[in-house]
Design a protein around this motif. Structure first.
Motif, PDB file in Angstrom:
ATOM      1  N   TYR A 170       0.839  -1.202   0.000  1.00 24.47           N
ATOM      2  CA  TYR A 170       0.000   0.000   0.000  1.00 24.47           C
ATOM      3  C   TYR A 170       0.873   1.250   0.000  1.00 24.47           C
ATOM      4  CZ  TYR A 170      -3.323   3.552   1.446  1.00 24.47           C
ATOM      5  OH  TYR A 170      -4.079   4.688   1.490  1.00 24.47           O
ATOM      6  N   GLY A 171       1.942   1.216   0.818  1.00 32.33           N
ATOM      7  CA  GLY A 171       2.838   2.363   0.907  1.00 32.33           C
ATOM      8  C   GLY A 171       3.511   2.688  -0.414  1.00 32.33           C
ATOM      9  N   LEU A 172       3.889   1.661  -1.168  1.00 33.49           N
ATOM     10  CA  LEU A 172       4.507   1.889  -2.475  1.00 33.49           C
ATOM     11  C   LEU A 172       3.555   2.641  -3.396  1.00 33.49           C
ATOM     12  CD1 LEU A 172       6.205  -1.592  -3.078  1.00 33.49           C
ATOM     13  CD2 LEU A 172       7.331   0.554  -2.430  1.00 33.49           C
ATOM     14  N   VAL A 173       2.301   2.205  -3.423  1.00 32.91           N
ATOM     15  CA  VAL A 173       1.302   2.869  -4.259  1.00 32.91           C
ATOM     16  C   VAL A 173       1.015   4.269  -3.727  1.00 32.91           C
ATOM     17  CG1 VAL A 173      -1.094   2.772  -5.078  1.00 32.91           C
ATOM     18  CG2 VAL A 173       0.277   0.672  -4.956  1.00 32.91           C
ATOM     19  N   MET A 174       0.918   4.392  -2.411  1.00 35.67           N
ATOM     20  CA  MET A 174       0.621   5.682  -1.778  1.00 35.67           C
ATOM     21  C   MET A 174       1.644   6.739  -2.158  1.00 35.67           C
ATOM     22  SD  MET A 174       0.559   6.431   2.341  1.00 35.67           S
ATOM     23  CE  MET A 174       2.362   6.408   2.485  1.00 35.67           C
ATOM     24  N   TYR A 175       2.934   6.393  -2.029  1.00 37.36           N
ATOM     25  CA  TYR A 175       3.975   7.365  -2.341  1.00 37.36           C
ATOM     26  C   TYR A 175       4.051   7.657  -3.835  1.00 37.36           C
ATOM     27  CZ  TYR A 175       5.783   7.625   2.392  1.00 37.36           C
ATOM     28  OH  TYR A 175       5.924   7.870   3.739  1.00 37.36           O
ATOM     29  N   ALA A 176       3.766   6.661  -4.659  1.00 35.52           N
ATOM     30  CA  ALA A 176       3.778   6.887  -6.104  1.00 35.52           C
ATOM     31  C   ALA A 176       2.677   7.872  -6.502  1.00 35.52           C
ATOM     32  CB  ALA A 176       3.596   5.560  -6.842  1.00 35.52           C
ATOM     33  N   VAL A 177       1.472   7.665  -5.976  1.00 35.63           N
ATOM     34  CA  VAL A 177       0.348   8.553  -6.299  1.00 35.63           C
ATOM     35  C   VAL A 177       0.587   9.952  -5.739  1.00 35.63           C
ATOM     36  CG1 VAL A 177      -2.116   8.968  -5.911  1.00 35.63           C
ATOM     37  CG2 VAL A 177      -1.316   6.668  -6.488  1.00 35.63           C
ATOM     38  N   ALA A 178       1.071  10.020  -4.478  1.00 32.46           N
ATOM     39  CA  ALA A 178       1.336  11.330  -3.867  1.00 32.46           C
ATOM     40  C   ALA A 178       2.411  12.082  -4.642  1.00 32.46           C
ATOM     41  CB  ALA A 178       1.760  11.151  -2.412  1.00 32.46           C
ATOM     42  N   GLY A 179       3.438  11.365  -5.082  1.00 31.26           N
ATOM     43  CA  GLY A 179       4.496  12.002  -5.857  1.00 31.26           C
ATOM     44  C   GLY A 179       3.989  12.555  -7.169  1.00 31.26           C
ATOM     45  N   LEU A 180       3.137  11.786  -7.843  1.00 32.62           N
ATOM     46  CA  LEU A 180       2.576  12.240  -9.116  1.00 32.62           C
ATOM     47  C   LEU A 180       1.651  13.445  -8.919  1.00 32.62           C
ATOM     48  CD1 LEU A 180       1.775   8.805 -10.799  1.00 32.62           C
ATOM     49  CD2 LEU A 180       3.562  10.425 -11.467  1.00 32.62           C
ATOM     50  N   ALA A 181       1.022  13.519  -7.731  1.00 36.57           N
ATOM     51  CA  ALA A 181       0.094  14.628  -7.466  1.00 36.57           C
ATOM     52  C   ALA A 181       0.816  15.935  -7.185  1.00 36.57           C
ATOM     53  CB  ALA A 181      -0.811  14.276  -6.283  1.00 36.57           C
ATOM     54  N   LEU A 182       2.104  15.861  -6.852  1.00 40.25           N
ATOM     55  CA  LEU A 182       2.833  17.082  -6.502  1.00 40.25           C
ATOM     56  C   LEU A 182       2.886  18.081  -7.655  1.00 40.25           C
ATOM     57  CD1 LEU A 182       5.875  15.780  -4.415  1.00 40.25           C
ATOM     58  CD2 LEU A 182       3.877  17.048  -3.602  1.00 40.25           C
ATOM     59  N   ALA A 183       3.081  17.573  -8.877  1.00 36.93           N
ATOM     60  CA  ALA A 183       3.219  18.476 -10.029  1.00 36.93           C
ATOM     61  C   ALA A 183       1.980  19.348 -10.236  1.00 36.93           C
ATOM     62  CB  ALA A 183       3.552  17.679 -11.285  1.00 36.93           C
ATOM     63  N   PRO A 184       0.767  18.763 -10.322  1.00 38.86           N
ATOM     64  CA  PRO A 184      -0.406  19.633 -10.496  1.00 38.86           C
ATOM     65  C   PRO A 184      -0.667  20.535  -9.297  1.00 38.86           C
ATOM     66  CG  PRO A 184      -1.077  17.337 -10.210  1.00 38.86           C
ATOM     67  CD  PRO A 184       0.390  17.329 -10.444  1.00 38.86           C
ATOM     68  N   LEU A 185      -0.365  20.065  -8.073  1.00 36.85           N
ATOM     69  CA  LEU A 185      -0.569  20.903  -6.898  1.00 36.85           C
ATOM     70  C   LEU A 185       0.377  22.101  -6.905  1.00 36.85           C
ATOM     71  CD1 LEU A 185      -1.070  18.207  -4.102  1.00 36.85           C
ATOM     72  CD2 LEU A 185      -2.804  19.730  -5.074  1.00 36.85           C
ATOM     73  N   ARG A 186       1.638  21.861  -7.255  1.00 37.21           N
ATOM     74  CA  ARG A 186       2.607  22.960  -7.334  1.00 37.21           C
ATOM     75  C   ARG A 186       2.244  23.927  -8.463  1.00 37.21           C
ATOM     76  NH1 ARG A 186       7.701  22.341  -5.018  1.00 37.21           N
ATOM     77  NH2 ARG A 186       8.682  23.347  -6.797  1.00 37.21           N
ATOM     78  N   ARG A 187       1.684  23.389  -9.547  1.00 35.44           N
ATOM     79  CA  ARG A 187       1.306  24.233 -10.670  1.00 35.44           C
ATOM     80  C   ARG A 187       0.195  25.204 -10.251  1.00 35.44           C
ATOM     81  NH1 ARG A 187      -0.008  20.484 -14.019  1.00 35.44           N
ATOM     82  NH2 ARG A 187       2.168  20.151 -14.637  1.00 35.44           N
ATOM     83  N   THR A 188      -0.793  24.699  -9.488  1.00 36.41           N
ATOM     84  CA  THR A 188      -1.867  25.585  -9.028  1.00 36.41           C
ATOM     85  C   THR A 188      -1.319  26.640  -8.082  1.00 36.41           C
ATOM     86  OG1 THR A 188      -2.479  24.147  -7.174  1.00 36.41           O
ATOM     87  CG2 THR A 188      -3.613  23.772  -9.260  1.00 36.41           C
ATOM     88  N   ALA A 189      -0.288  26.278  -7.305  1.00 38.16           N
ATOM     89  CA  ALA A 189       0.308  27.260  -6.390  1.00 38.16           C
ATOM     90  C   ALA A 189       0.999  28.375  -7.174  1.00 38.16           C
ATOM     91  CB  ALA A 189       1.312  26.566  -5.471  1.00 38.16           C
TER      92      ALA A 189
END
Length: 284
Positions: A258-277
């Motif tokens: 679960y942790g492997l998937v969790m960190y992969a998804v969270a990492g991929l989400a960083l780009a759009p979140l930073r873009r909105t910032a």
């Protein structure tokens, strides 16, 4: 876990993680969090009620049971992961909110994990008086280093910074080595996780990211903080509880997967979140 050494490593990991959290917290930060009552209440409910409830629903809908279902529910029921604040920083979220919320959730997880684990279709969960004593011990294992870290932060911020660097390094090393040990000794069992199990990991993590829409959050930076804090679960706590189960190796493997998937998804989400910032915009 079957190995006393790995059990000790997980206990020290939990202590180091909570000391790292504690040395980041201040009474002023908690006071500010309490003044945001609606946001705090909503974020807590999402983390200790909604996410575990969704996990229980998912394992039933996907017909998961036994150690796999138990591992998914353990991970979902353990909020306040130690790297939530770090990812909040990288997502350009409200760091003060993320750190204070992470500390609050880390303690509440001690109540949420045993309560929600009873809802998993698994007969090997620790129950009875011994389980109650273990919960109390884990509560103390989190509260004592958190309070000690907060005291140190209030008394000597410079010393707190130095202790935090050491405790974070210890936590990082123990997390990596414990993860590698468990994966190496149980790698042949990874293939036993059904596709539906991996689907549950991915769906639950994606749904955690939807905490971005939590009511009562007054700014996009606060939404980014809650999204990251919710997505990163307290795997050190989940692994420690997994080690008390009848099939500790398999349950621990499920938590790590679960942790492997969790960190992969969270990492991929960083780009759009930073873009909105950068754009100064919120999601529609």
């Amino acid at each position: 876990m079957d190995s006393p050494l790995i059990t000790l490593a997980l206990v020290v990991l939990l202590l180091a993680t909570m000391l790292t959290v504690g040395t980041s917290l201040t009474l002023a930060g908690f006071a500010a969090l309490l003044r945001r009552a609606l946001a705090l209440t909503a974020a807590v409910l999402v983390n200790v009620v909604a996410v575990p409830a969704i996990a229980v629903l998912l394992v039933r809908l996907l017909r998961l049971d036994g150690a796999i279902a138990y591992g998914v529910v353990l991970a979902a029921a353990a909020p306040g992961g130690g790297t939530g604040a770090l990812l909040t920083y990288h997502a350009r979220g409200d760091l003060a909110l993320g750190v204070s919320l992470q500390g609050t959730l880390a303690v509440l997880g001690l109540l949420a994990v045993p309560a929600w684990s009873l809802a998993a279709p698994y007969a090997g969960a620790p129950v009875g008086g011994d389980a109650g004593l273990q919960v109390v011990a884990m509560l103390l294992a989190q509260l004592i280093p958190i309070l000690a870290g907060m005291w140190l932060r209030a008394r000597s911020p410079g010393t707190a910074d130095r202790v935090q660097k050491v405790s974070r390094r210890v936590a990082d090393v123990l997390l990596v080595t414990s993860t590698l040990y468990i994966l190496i000794t149980t790698a042949d069992r990874l293939t036993t996780i059904p596709i539906s199990g991996w689907a549950a990991f991915a769906l639950l993590t994606l749904l955690c990211l939807l905490a971005y829409a939590t009511p009562g959050l007054e700014s996009p930076s606060a939404r980014r903080a809650v999204a990251m804090t919710t997505t990163i679960r307290n795997l050190s706590l989940a692994l420690l509880v997994a080690g008390l189960s009848a099939d500790a190796a398999l349950v621990s493997l499920i938590v790590l997967a679960y942790g492997l998937v969790m960190y992969a998804v969270a990492g991929l989400a960083l780009a759009p979140l930073r873009r909105t910032a950068r754009l100064g915009k919120d999601f529609a």
